[in-house]
Scaffold this motif. Sequence first.
Motif, short mmCIF file in Angstrom:
data_model
loop_
_atom_site.label_atom_id
_atom_site.label_comp_id
_atom_site.label_asym_id
_atom_site.label_seq_id
_atom_site.Cartn_x
_atom_site.Cartn_y
_atom_site.Cartn_z
N ASP A 140 7.35 -30.84 -56.51
CA ASP A 140 8.49 -31.25 -57.02
C ASP A 140 8.69 -30.93 -58.28
O ASP A 140 7.68 -31.26 -58.99
N THR A 141 9.73 -30.57 -58.50
CA THR A 141 10.07 -29.90 -60.05
C THR A 141 9.96 -31.29 -61.13
O THR A 141 9.23 -31.12 -61.95
N ALA A 142 10.56 -32.00 -60.68
CA ALA A 142 10.60 -33.57 -61.51
C ALA A 142 9.02 -34.09 -61.81
O ALA A 142 8.77 -34.00 -63.03
N SER B 146 -19.92 -61.61 -62.60
CA SER B 146 -19.03 -61.12 -63.69
C SER B 146 -18.18 -59.86 -62.95
O SER B 146 -18.39 -59.43 -61.76
N VAL B 147 -16.97 -59.52 -63.62
CA VAL B 147 -16.07 -58.70 -62.97
C VAL B 147 -15.74 -57.35 -64.24
O VAL B 147 -15.81 -57.91 -65.35
N VAL B 148 -15.39 -56.47 -63.84
CA VAL B 148 -14.92 -55.53 -64.74
C VAL B 148 -13.56 -55.09 -64.48
O VAL B 148 -13.10 -54.82 -63.11
N ILE B 149 -12.50 -55.02 -65.18
CA ILE B 149 -11.17 -55.19 -65.22
C ILE B 149 -10.79 -53.52 -66.09
O ILE B 149 -11.19 -53.76 -67.14
N ALA B 150 -10.51 -52.49 -65.13
CA ALA B 150 -10.37 -51.10 -66.13
C ALA B 150 -9.03 -50.52 -65.73
O ALA B 150 -8.48 -50.58 -64.74
N THR B 151 -8.36 -49.97 -66.61
CA THR B 151 -7.30 -49.09 -66.62
C THR B 151 -7.65 -47.56 -67.10
O THR B 151 -8.72 -47.27 -67.88
N HIS B 152 -7.08 -46.54 -66.37
CA HIS B 152 -7.34 -45.27 -66.92
C HIS B 152 -6.24 -44.34 -66.64
O HIS B 152 -5.28 -44.42 -65.62
N ALA B 153 -5.69 -43.64 -67.68
CA ALA B 153 -4.49 -42.59 -67.64
C ALA B 153 -4.83 -41.63 -66.45
O ALA B 153 -5.93 -41.18 -66.33
N THR B 154 -3.51 -41.29 -65.77
CA THR B 154 -3.68 -40.32 -64.90
C THR B 154 -2.52 -39.45 -64.65
O THR B 154 -1.43 -40.23 -64.94
N VAL B 155 -2.43 -38.44 -63.87
CA VAL B 155 -1.15 -37.96 -63.30
C VAL B 155 -1.27 -37.79 -61.70
O VAL B 155 -0.62 -37.16 -61.13
N GLU B 156 -2.40 -38.35 -61.20
CA GLU B 156 -2.68 -38.38 -59.86
C GLU B 156 -1.48 -38.99 -58.94
O GLU B 156 -1.03 -40.12 -59.20
N GLY B 157 -1.08 -38.28 -57.81
CA GLY B 157 -0.32 -38.95 -57.09
C GLY B 157 1.07 -38.17 -57.22
O GLY B 157 2.10 -38.11 -56.31
N LEU B 158 1.36 -37.45 -58.39
CA LEU B 158 2.54 -36.75 -58.55
C LEU B 158 2.40 -35.62 -57.82
O LEU B 158 1.65 -34.75 -57.37
N ASP B 159 3.60 -35.32 -57.28
CA ASP B 159 3.92 -33.92 -56.20
C ASP B 159 3.97 -32.75 -57.08
O ASP B 159 5.12 -32.51 -57.70
N ALA B 160 3.08 -32.12 -57.00
CA ALA B 160 2.99 -30.57 -57.62
C ALA B 160 4.27 -29.68 -57.08
O ALA B 160 4.70 -28.98 -57.92
#
Length: 337
Positions: free
Chosen positions: A239-241, A223-237
Amino acid sequence: MPVPSHPAGSTSDPTTPPFPGLDISSAAQPSLSDTALKVAARQWTPPPLDLENVHPARVRDHFLGGDQAFALDREWCAQATHLVPTLPRTYRDERDFLHRAIRFASRQGHIHRFLVLGAGLPYTRPIHDDVLPHPRGMVVYADHDEYVTAHVRLVEPELPQIAAVRGDFLEPGTIFFDDAVRTLLRHGSPIGLVLTGVLETVADTDQATTALRCYTERLPAGSVVIATHATVEGLDAGDTADATLAEHRRILCDTYGRTAHRPPQHLRTTEELRQILGCLRLIPPGITHTSAWHNPRLAHGDRPVESLCLAAVAHLRRPRTPPSSAGHLRSVDGGTR
């Protein structure tokens, strides 16, 4: 309901080993007994039906282009989008990822049965569109909310290969011992466990890890597990926007529970999601943003980080096989398990 073309390889013999070369020997003994899970399930009190407030399932349907949202839901979506302009993309990219992941599981692992937690209403771009064209396709939708399960039951007469279960992710016994799930697992063939918008509602990472383990210990081999999760990882701290987008996403998560009368959402990093999925072996490319996972249509110059959502597909771990065995699917760290 649109019927997609049948993915290559999905009509293979059911005895064909899922994910060729993967060791699918029997699972370890469960850490919690079935009896303990059944006792906890009997003590679970489902939340009352709420038709007067903004509902997450209708919000999701609206952002996916559906017509199920009430006026108050549409107003909330407009306000949330003003605060986080990429929010509609978050929902669309997540659903696109789910469809790609399900087709991948069908093609590579011969998986045609899915237990779906947190998918929302069954009308707009539903997961079963990619599953039911297969003759052995079956989808069980599980949700703690009576509003969601009632809508699934409305379409059951037309689609007998789907079923609804009312249960809570944190109380696995409310889901695993339902007749529909027993039917799903009856033949012992691999299934796909889909977790959409579920893990982010659990504040305690250890609690989410323990709950998921209760599921994976009881899933059939392969079997497999398919998952999603909210994040803000990867955004450049720097960078103002990006910094503004991250801050507004945090604000939206904090207010989500109060506004939508549901638990607040919790953002996590790749490493935190990896901890929750620690009992599993990630399929390359591992944990990515939703729009980047096996997406041949990702446009040049696109920024997957703006999806604001992590994605992963993973195998159940199994005991190590002899190093001389050939054809093993390699884990993302380069080793074989």
